[in-house]
Structures are given as C-alpha cells and as structure tokens.
Design an enzyme around this catalytic site. Structure first.
Site, PDB file in Angstrom:
ATOM      1  N   ALA A 241     -50.195  17.854 -23.455  1.00 19.23           N
ATOM      2  CA  ALA A 241     -49.440  16.551 -23.239  1.00 19.23           C
ATOM      3  C   ALA A 241     -48.791  16.416 -22.168  1.00 19.23           C
ATOM      4  CB  ALA A 241     -48.542  16.458 -24.481  1.00 19.23           C
ATOM      5  N   ALA A 242     -48.376  17.492 -21.632  1.00 19.57           N
ATOM      6  CA  ALA A 242     -47.285  17.385 -20.324  1.00 19.57           C
ATOM      7  C   ALA A 242     -48.218  17.224 -19.224  1.00 19.57           C
ATOM      8  CB  ALA A 242     -47.006  18.944 -20.184  1.00 19.57           C
ATOM      9  N   PRO A 243     -47.615  16.229 -18.265  1.00 19.19           N
ATOM     10  CA  PRO A 243     -46.187  16.068 -18.161  1.00 19.19           C
ATOM     11  C   PRO A 243     -45.476  14.837 -18.941  1.00 19.19           C
ATOM     12  CG  PRO A 243     -47.350  14.993 -16.387  1.00 19.19           C
ATOM     13  CD  PRO A 243     -48.473  15.494 -17.070  1.00 19.19           C
ATOM     14  N   GLY A 245     -46.978  11.548 -19.815  1.00 18.62           N
ATOM     15  CA  GLY A 245     -47.403  10.050 -19.754  1.00 18.62           C
ATOM     16  C   GLY A 245     -47.913   9.340 -20.971  1.00 18.62           C
ATOM     17  N   ASP A 261     -48.243  21.563 -25.837  1.00 18.66           N
ATOM     18  CA  ASP A 261     -48.704  22.076 -24.515  1.00 18.66           C
ATOM     19  C   ASP A 261     -48.308  23.328 -24.399  1.00 18.66           C
ATOM     20  OD1 ASP A 261     -49.369  20.427 -21.783  1.00 18.66           O
ATOM     21  OD2 ASP A 261     -48.589  22.329 -21.221  1.00 18.66           O
ATOM     22  N   ASP A 287     -50.717  27.023 -27.728  1.00 16.22           N
ATOM     23  CA  ASP A 287     -52.113  27.137 -27.360  1.00 16.22           C
ATOM     24  C   ASP A 287     -52.787  26.360 -28.294  1.00 16.22           C
ATOM     25  OD1 ASP A 287     -54.643  27.573 -26.510  1.00 16.22           O
ATOM     26  OD2 ASP A 287     -54.418  29.536 -25.643  1.00 16.22           O
ATOM     27  N   ASP A 303     -56.147  14.789 -24.261  1.00 16.00           N
ATOM     28  CA  ASP A 303     -56.260  14.544 -22.731  1.00 16.00           C
ATOM     29  C   ASP A 303     -56.826  16.009 -22.189  1.00 16.00           C
ATOM     30  OD1 ASP A 303     -56.457  13.708 -20.141  1.00 16.00           O
ATOM     31  OD2 ASP A 303     -54.291  13.592 -20.285  1.00 16.00           O
ATOM     32  N   CYS A 356     -60.091  13.327 -16.904  1.00 18.29           N
ATOM     33  CA  CYS A 356     -60.038  12.405 -15.787  1.00 18.29           C
ATOM     34  C   CYS A 356     -61.063  12.951 -14.495  1.00 18.29           C
ATOM     35  CB  CYS A 356     -58.374  12.601 -14.993  1.00 18.29           C
ATOM     36  SG  CYS A 356     -57.954  14.246 -14.958  1.00 18.29           S
TER      37      CYS A 356
END
Length: 418
Positions: A241-243, A245, A261, A287, A303, A356
């Site tokens: 999840a970090a950072p 958004g 995270d 983890d 993500d 990404c």
C-alpha cells in the site's frame, strides 16, 4: 588553465555525478540513492539542480554518448568518469540552458589531469559544431527491443513523450470539489477527482496540501482504485500500500481499508499521508507472502511490485536499471501475490490487479494466466475520456496516450469478481 577552488554550483554537480554512478554502475534507483547523496548537496536549489541534471542525462543517455563519440578520436569506456562528466556538461548546455562558462567551470572541477583537458576539448568542439539532440530520446537497445515487440505502433510516440518530465497530477479527497480546485490551482481536470497542473515550486507550499485536500498521484495511478467503486462501509484490502495514494483513494470513497506493506519506513509515510488528509485505515506491516487475514474482504487492490517502466518519464533511471531478468523475477512474484489474494476475497467481491509497467509479462500475461476468479471487465465510463478498455476489458495506458493533454504513466490493470 586556472582552476577555481570551489565554483558556484559545484556541490550540485558532485551530487549528480554520484547519483549517476549509483544508477549506471550499481543499478540503484535514484529515489533510493538520493537521500544520502543529496544530504550534503547544498541548498534546496542545488538539490533540485542535481536531480534535474541526473534526469536529463538518463533521458538522453544514448544521444549524449553519440555526441561525445563523434568528438573523440578513441571511444571512451562507458564507465569512465570523464564520459559521465561530459554527459552532464552536454545535458546542462543542451537541455537546461546553462551558460557554457558555468558548465565548464563546474564540469572541469570534477576532473583532473588528462581527463580534464579531454573534457574541455570535447565540450568546446561540440559547441563549435552546434551540437543538438534529436527531437525524441533514443531508447536503450534492450528497452527498444522489448517495447517494439510488444507495442510496435506505439514506440515512437512513447519515446517522444520521454523528452520532458510529465506535468503534476493530483487526486482530490472530495471529487465534488474538482472544478473549485482546478480553478484555485490554475489547472485542468481530465476526470472528476483529478487536476493536472504545471510543475513549479514546492508542492508542500501549494494551496490545499497542508489541509490534505489532495495528494500527488499520476492520473494513470489513480485508475485502479477507481475500478473498485464506492465502498459504502465495506472492507477493502490494499496490498503493497505505501506510500498510500490508493489507500487514501479507497478511504475517501467510503471503504474500511486495511493497508498492508512490508516496509515499516514506507508504512510510516503512509500514516503521515493519512493523517494529513484526515482519512483513516488500518495499517499492517507484514509480508503479503506470509501474512493471512482473519476474515475475507469485499474488495482487494494489488498494486504489485513491478519494474515500474511505465513511470519512465518521471523516473528515467528505470530505462537503464531494469532488464529481462528482473522482469521475469517480478512476474513470478506477481503471480504468487495474485494467487494468494484470490483466496481472501468474499463472495461477490472484486479484485483489481495493477502494475505501473509497460511490460506485457507483468500485465497482460499475468491476467491471461490468472483463472481463479471470473473476469469483470472495465467499462469506458470508469476511465478518462480518450482511454478505452482493451477488448479483454483490461486497462492499458502508455505515456503517449492523452498526449495533447500531457500524457500519463504506463499502467496495466485488470479486474475480477468472486
């Protein structure tokens, strides 16, 4: 030739040299190397200049090398210090508009002896020849080969978008305020909850940042969370999840979010972002390959860790650090995460997988291989105007899409339902 003991701006050039060494010799991301390198780099302006020089060298590396090679009788080794300094000198003169005398003073101060004389000669020759860079950066051969195999009709347009850093995108905590913030920040919106503005000055000093009215997030990066829709108090899991958004997006959309995270340092940044935006989530440091939830979730957003080649406009170091071996290793990790998370989804729940990346091995190939859940195709109305789902119902973006509006990151996302 006299040598100034400490030319103005030397600290920034020394920092840029160290950053380029970290990327090109050790394979480190700029973001990872920067905190230590920039600690003693001088003022905020010096640090910004160091990053700008580094970014321009990495964007135009092949083309800068071509100029250097055309002005030398014998080829310089790729890892020679004088080559890196020449790359920096030419990038400043041709991309940043630095006056030649300042380029020479700060560049030659990084060298001694023969390399110093060589750099002076090559740089002076290049100026006399009125050296220029092409309209679009030349991609590294390995990158060009991968992308031309995957996106043969898109590569020239993608390369053209790499010439400059992207505009700044922000995601609004309250999408109903889109028009207000677009006007207040002098930007434009490409969909509700989004505003695009020109990069200028400190983000932290912009209106609304301290109050958490918005956070920086590329438009493409905001789309996966949107595919989960409104939360209405239901439970959602944000993996890796970090950072934060996407965690903030989900919380603002009414989800009860568990944000997981494995990095305690990154998780602290996530907490800070949640606090600033006055949003809440349960933050878990663990983890994902070992952790298991006590109950199932109505929505899961993965993500996944990836090559991040889709962020090459903002992070051109990925073009030089990431190769086939890393992509294969990451694809295996992504497949494992997908398989584990599928078992944590409640009946009727949705799972969105996103990377990404511009590499099909991390996107399209992963979606084709995943058969544990039923496909839930994305709809055109869920995406910005000008971005349409693939025939399979997946989201695929690249930097040249929405090019007239400034482009966006390369992203892949797919959605399934339990």
């Amino acid at each position: 030739m006299s040598r100034s003991p400490d030319p103005s701006g030397l600290a920034a050039r020394q920092a840029a040299l160290r950053l380029l060494d970290a990327v090109l010799r050790r394979g480190e991301p700029v973001d990872q190397a920067a905190p230590n390198v920039l600690r003693n780099a001088g003022s905020g302006e010096d640090r910004a200049l160091a990053l700008a020089i580094t970014g321009e060298v990495l964007r135009w590396l092949a083309d800068l090398d071509a100029l250097i090679d055309s002005a030398t009788a014998q080829a310089l080794p790729d890892d020679a210090k004088v080559r890196t300094v020449l790359r920096m000198m030419l990038a400043q003169a041709l991309r940043l508009g630095t006056p030649p005398h300042a380029v020479l003073a700060t560049g030659l101060a990084l060298l001694t002896g023969g390399p110093r004389r060589l750099a002076h000669g090559v740089f002076s020759t290049s100026l006399k020849r009125e050296a220029a860079l092409p309209a679009a950066p030349t991609l590294p051969p390995a990158v060009a080969a991968r992308w031309e195999a995957a996106w043969p009709r898109r590569v020239p347009a993608i390369a053209a978008m790499l010439a400059d850093p992207p505009p700044l995108d922000i995601t609004l905590r309250d999408p109903s305020q889109t028009e207000r913030w677009a006007e207040a920040l002098g930007g434009r919106s490409l969909m509700a909850g989004h505003v695009r503005i020109a990069r200028s000055g400190s983000v932290q000093k912009m209106a609304g940042f301290e109050r958490g009215e918005w956070w920086v997030q590329d438009l493409a990066a905001s789309l996966p969370a949107r595919l989960l829709g409104p939360g209405e108090g239901r439970r959602a899991l944000d993996l890796c999840a970090a950072p934060g958004g996407k965690t903030m997006q989900l919380a603002a959309a009414g989800w009860q979010v568990t944000a997981l995270d494995k990095s305690s340092r990154r998780a602290e940044r996530l907490r800070d972002n949640l606090s600033r935006s006055n949003l809440s989530a349960q933050v878990v440091i663990a983890d994902a390959l070992e952790w298991a939830p006590d109950d199932r979730f109505d929505a899961i957003l993965i993500d996944a860790p990836c090559s991040a080649t889709g962020t090459c406009r903002r992070h051109p170091d990925v073009l030089h650090r990431i190769g086939s071996r890393q992509i294969e290793e990451l694809a295996a990790l992504q497949a494992t995460l997908l398989d584990r998370a599928a078992g944590w989804l409640a009946a009727g729940g949705r799972l969105v997988y996103a990377v990404c990346s511009l590499e099909p091995a991390e996107g399209e190939d992963r979606a084709r291989a995943f058969t544990q859940l039923a496909p839930d195709p994305a709809l055109a109305g869920e995406l910005p105007e000008g971005i349409v789902p693939t025939p399979e119902g997946w989201l695929r973006t690249d930097p040249a899409m929405l090019g007239e509006a400034g482009g966006l990151d390369g992203f892949f996302a797919a959605r399934w339902r339990a």
